[in-house]
Design a protein around this motif. Structure first.
Motif, mmCIF file in Angstrom:
data_model
loop_
_atom_site.group_PDB
_atom_site.id
_atom_site.type_symbol
_atom_site.label_atom_id
_atom_site.label_comp_id
_atom_site.label_asym_id
_atom_site.label_seq_id
_atom_site.Cartn_x
_atom_site.Cartn_y
_atom_site.Cartn_z
ATOM 1 N N TYR A 157 -9.716 27.244 -30.809
ATOM 2 C CA TYR A 157 -8.608 28.034 -30.256
ATOM 3 C C TYR A 157 -9.106 29.003 -29.185
ATOM 4 C CZ TYR A 157 -5.604 26.366 -34.042
ATOM 5 O OH TYR A 157 -4.864 25.584 -34.892
ATOM 6 N N LYS A 158 -10.263 29.607 -29.428
ATOM 7 C CA LYS A 158 -10.800 30.527 -28.433
ATOM 8 C C LYS A 158 -11.135 29.781 -27.147
ATOM 9 C CE LYS A 158 -14.314 34.091 -27.682
ATOM 10 N NZ LYS A 158 -15.501 34.793 -28.254
ATOM 11 N N GLY A 159 -11.649 28.562 -27.275
ATOM 12 C CA GLY A 159 -11.946 27.750 -26.106
ATOM 13 C C GLY A 159 -10.705 27.411 -25.308
ATOM 14 N N LYS A 160 -9.601 27.158 -25.993
ATOM 15 C CA LYS A 160 -8.336 26.852 -25.311
ATOM 16 C C LYS A 160 -7.853 28.055 -24.508
ATOM 17 C CE LYS A 160 -6.978 23.772 -29.098
ATOM 18 N NZ LYS A 160 -7.327 22.473 -28.535
ATOM 19 N N LEU A 161 -8.021 29.254 -25.079
ATOM 20 C CA LEU A 161 -7.643 30.472 -24.356
ATOM 21 C C LEU A 161 -8.512 30.669 -23.121
ATOM 22 C CD1 LEU A 161 -7.160 32.787 -27.445
ATOM 23 C CD2 LEU A 161 -5.377 32.253 -25.774
ATOM 24 N N LYS A 162 -9.799 30.370 -23.262
ATOM 25 C CA LYS A 162 -10.711 30.492 -22.123
ATOM 26 C C LYS A 162 -10.324 29.518 -21.023
ATOM 27 C CE LYS A 162 -15.626 31.239 -21.275
ATOM 28 N NZ LYS A 162 -16.986 31.209 -21.883
ATOM 29 N N SER A 163 -9.877 28.320 -21.413
ATOM 30 C CA SER A 163 -9.444 27.334 -20.427
ATOM 31 C C SER A 163 -8.252 27.839 -19.628
ATOM 32 C CB SER A 163 -9.088 26.016 -21.124
ATOM 33 O OG SER A 163 -10.225 25.414 -21.680
ATOM 34 N N LEU A 164 -7.330 28.506 -20.305
ATOM 35 C CA LEU A 164 -6.170 29.065 -19.607
ATOM 36 C C LEU A 164 -6.605 30.141 -18.615
ATOM 37 C CD1 LEU A 164 -3.085 29.146 -19.293
ATOM 38 C CD2 LEU A 164 -3.043 30.889 -21.093
ATOM 39 N N GLN A 165 -7.578 30.946 -19.007
ATOM 40 C CA GLN A 165 -8.095 31.980 -18.101
ATOM 41 C C GLN A 165 -8.670 31.380 -16.825
ATOM 42 O OE1 GLN A 165 -10.800 34.121 -20.903
ATOM 43 N NE2 GLN A 165 -9.789 35.936 -20.078
ATOM 44 N N HIS A 166 -9.240 30.181 -16.926
ATOM 45 C CA HIS A 166 -9.920 29.541 -15.801
ATOM 46 C C HIS A 166 -9.075 28.483 -15.104
ATOM 47 C CE1 HIS A 166 -13.423 31.303 -17.851
ATOM 48 N NE2 HIS A 166 -14.087 31.139 -16.720
ATOM 49 N N ALA A 167 -7.816 28.368 -15.461
ATOM 50 C CA ALA A 167 -6.970 27.299 -14.915
ATOM 51 C C ALA A 167 -6.713 27.498 -13.420
ATOM 52 C CB ALA A 167 -5.644 27.256 -15.670
ATOM 53 N N LEU A 168 -6.123 26.484 -12.797
ATOM 54 C CA LEU A 168 -5.765 26.590 -11.382
ATOM 55 C C LEU A 168 -4.811 27.760 -11.171
ATOM 56 C CD1 LEU A 168 -5.285 22.806 -10.562
ATOM 57 C CD2 LEU A 168 -7.114 24.288 -9.722
ATOM 58 N N SER A 169 -5.015 28.471 -10.096
ATOM 59 C CA SER A 169 -4.253 29.689 -9.839
ATOM 60 C C SER A 169 -2.919 29.385 -9.159
ATOM 61 C CB SER A 169 -5.065 30.637 -8.953
ATOM 62 O OG SER A 169 -4.293 31.747 -8.565
ATOM 63 N N SER A 170 -1.873 30.038 -9.630
ATOM 64 C CA SER A 170 -0.556 29.909 -8.994
ATOM 65 C C SER A 170 -0.419 30.857 -7.809
ATOM 66 C CB SER A 170 0.551 30.206 -10.023
ATOM 67 O OG SER A 170 0.402 31.510 -10.558
ATOM 68 N N HIS A 171 -1.428 31.702 -7.582
ATOM 69 C CA HIS A 171 -1.394 32.668 -6.483
ATOM 70 C C HIS A 171 -2.410 32.346 -5.386
ATOM 71 C CE1 HIS A 171 1.237 35.110 -8.969
ATOM 72 N NE2 HIS A 171 0.333 35.083 -9.939
ATOM 73 N N ASP A 172 -3.441 31.602 -5.746
ATOM 74 C CA ASP A 172 -4.489 31.263 -4.780
ATOM 75 C C ASP A 172 -4.393 29.775 -4.450
ATOM 76 O OD1 ASP A 172 -6.641 31.387 -3.117
ATOM 77 O OD2 ASP A 172 -8.131 31.718 -4.696
ATOM 78 N N CYS A 173 -3.311 29.419 -3.765
ATOM 79 C CA CYS A 173 -3.028 28.011 -3.495
ATOM 80 C C CYS A 173 -2.102 27.891 -2.280
ATOM 81 C CB CYS A 173 -2.372 27.352 -4.713
ATOM 82 S SG CYS A 173 -0.798 28.102 -5.204
ATOM 83 N N SER A 174 -1.903 26.676 -1.824
ATOM 84 C CA SER A 174 -0.957 26.417 -0.737
ATOM 85 C C SER A 174 0.464 26.772 -1.178
ATOM 86 C CB SER A 174 -1.023 24.937 -0.336
ATOM 87 O OG SER A 174 0.096 24.576 0.451
ATOM 88 N N ARG A 175 1.288 27.155 -0.223
ATOM 89 C CA ARG A 175 2.690 27.453 -0.533
ATOM 90 C C ARG A 175 3.469 26.196 -0.921
ATOM 91 N NH1 ARG A 175 2.046 27.601 5.000
ATOM 92 N NH2 ARG A 175 3.332 26.171 6.241
ATOM 93 N N ASN A 176 2.863 25.028 -0.700
ATOM 94 C CA ASN A 176 3.549 23.770 -0.985
ATOM 95 C C ASN A 176 3.245 23.211 -2.371
ATOM 96 O OD1 ASN A 176 4.644 23.749 1.654
ATOM 97 N ND2 ASN A 176 2.767 22.829 2.449
ATOM 98 N N VAL A 177 2.531 23.983 -3.183
ATOM 99 C CA VAL A 177 2.233 23.548 -4.547
ATOM 100 C C VAL A 177 2.591 24.665 -5.519
ATOM 101 C CG1 VAL A 177 0.341 22.062 -3.776
ATOM 102 C CG2 VAL A 177 -0.157 24.398 -4.515
ATOM 103 N N TYR A 178 2.719 24.307 -6.795
ATOM 104 C CA TYR A 178 2.923 25.318 -7.828
ATOM 105 C C TYR A 178 2.306 24.821 -9.132
ATOM 106 C CZ TYR A 178 6.830 22.403 -9.509
ATOM 107 O OH TYR A 178 7.600 21.365 -9.991
ATOM 108 N N VAL A 179 1.969 25.757 -10.014
ATOM 109 C CA VAL A 179 1.426 25.423 -11.321
ATOM 110 C C VAL A 179 2.580 25.335 -12.310
ATOM 111 C CG1 VAL A 179 -0.099 26.153 -13.198
ATOM 112 C CG2 VAL A 179 -0.777 26.534 -10.819
ATOM 113 N N LYS A 180 2.655 24.237 -13.024
ATOM 114 C CA LYS A 180 3.748 24.006 -13.965
ATOM 115 C C LYS A 180 3.664 24.966 -15.163
ATOM 116 C CE LYS A 180 5.018 19.768 -14.736
ATOM 117 N NZ LYS A 180 4.978 18.336 -15.122
ATOM 118 N N LYS A 181 4.720 24.974 -15.956
ATOM 119 C CA LYS A 181 4.814 25.908 -17.072
ATOM 120 C C LYS A 181 3.734 25.690 -18.124
ATOM 121 C CE LYS A 181 9.772 26.869 -16.656
ATOM 122 N NZ LYS A 181 11.099 26.814 -17.318
#
Length: 286
Positions: free
Chosen positions: A103-127
């Motif tokens: 479970y702790k590893g899963k939380l760490k993965s979320l911390q390191h996921a693709l950024s919804s703010h550091d990306c092209s305006r033509n993409v978005y991170v799903k829910k």
């Protein structure tokens, strides 16, 4: 997402921890706790900790050996509860995090996921928090960086396409200065000296606007198949970038990486395609 405790409760408990420390009920850092806090049974501490958010838990783990040992079990109720509050139901129920055992590893993965703010305006991170969706924008190449970059250590993450690749589909790493959008359909990662990429369509390595050879370096290398998970391994000690496919080591793709902060990154051109990235932590080989 689910969760029984709001941010107010977490803040109150976090404040209580700080108050206990300042009042002398908690003392010591590594050697052990004294006073009331040092005598609390692990089950009681687990119950209290299960109401805290990640920053408070990180602080609690530094209070003393007793508290740190309670939080050491990465599959305890503490981390399960925080997962239930922090991760989407889709992420927890699907196979997105199937290679993350704790479970702790899963939380760490979320911390390191693709950024919804550091990306092209033509993409978005799903829910679900891990999957990038590219909108159907003509004559544009669009990318995204991970939320956290690396300056030291060894790190591994998985990336896979869940839609067509189009003419260019690149995975790799980038500095903070690398562009995440450009006109036309091009290999965005590797188009300058700030990024390094593997084009899965042509099996080419790219950096500084040049093709650095084929990859993997074998005759008739198989093409990427949609849904196939590619493992990326960044070694900031040896300054190399490597790839695995199906737990088969494909070799070192880039050497002599700069001593600067490097981020996981992807770039895509196909409309409505989706790319998922999951941080794994330290490579299994050590």
């Amino acid at each position: 997402m689910s969760g029984a405790v709001g941010g107010g409760a977490s803040s109150c408990i976090g404040a209580a921890v700080a108050s206990c420390s300042s009042a002398g009920l908690i003392s010591g850092t590594v050697g052990g706790c004294v006073g009331i806090a040092g005598r609390l049974p692990p089950r009681v501490l687990e119950h209290v900790f299960s109401y805290l958010d990640l920053p408070d838990l990180m602080r609690c783990s530094l209070v003393c050996w007793h508290w740190s040992s309670v939080l050491a079990d990465e599959n305890s109720e503490v981390w399960r509860s925080l997962c239930a509050r922090s991760l989407s139901e889709e992420a927890l129920r699907s196979d997105i995090l199937c290679n993350i055992p704790t479970y702790k590893g899963k939380l760490k993965s979320l911390q390191h996921a693709l950024s919804s703010h550091d990306c092209s305006r033509n993409v978005y991170v799903k829910k679900n928090g891990f999957t990038l969706h590219r909108n159907p924008i003509a004559q544009s190449t669009d990318g995204a960086r991970g939320k956290i970059g690396f300056t030291e250590g060894r790190h591994a993450w998985e990336i896979w396409w869940e839609g067509p690749l189009g003419t260019v589909a690149v995975i790799g790493i980038a500095t903070k200065r690398a562009s995440m959008q450009c006109q036309g359909y091009v290999a965005l990662l590797g188009s300058d000296d700030q990024s390094w990429g593997w084009n899965l369509v042509d099996n080419n390595l790219l950096h500084n606007g040049e093709v650095n050879g084929n990859f993997p370096q074998c005759n008739n290398a198989p093409k990427y198949q949609i849904g196939e998970r590619i493992r990326v391994i960044l070694d900031m000690e040896d300054r190399t970038l490597s790839f695995e496919r199906g737990f088969e080591f494909l070799g070192v793709a880039f050497r002599g990486l700069p001593k600067t902060c490097l981020f996981p990154a992807v770039s895509a051109v196909y409309g409505n395609t989706e790319v998922t990235m999951v941080y794994l932590g330290k490579p299994l080989d050590g």
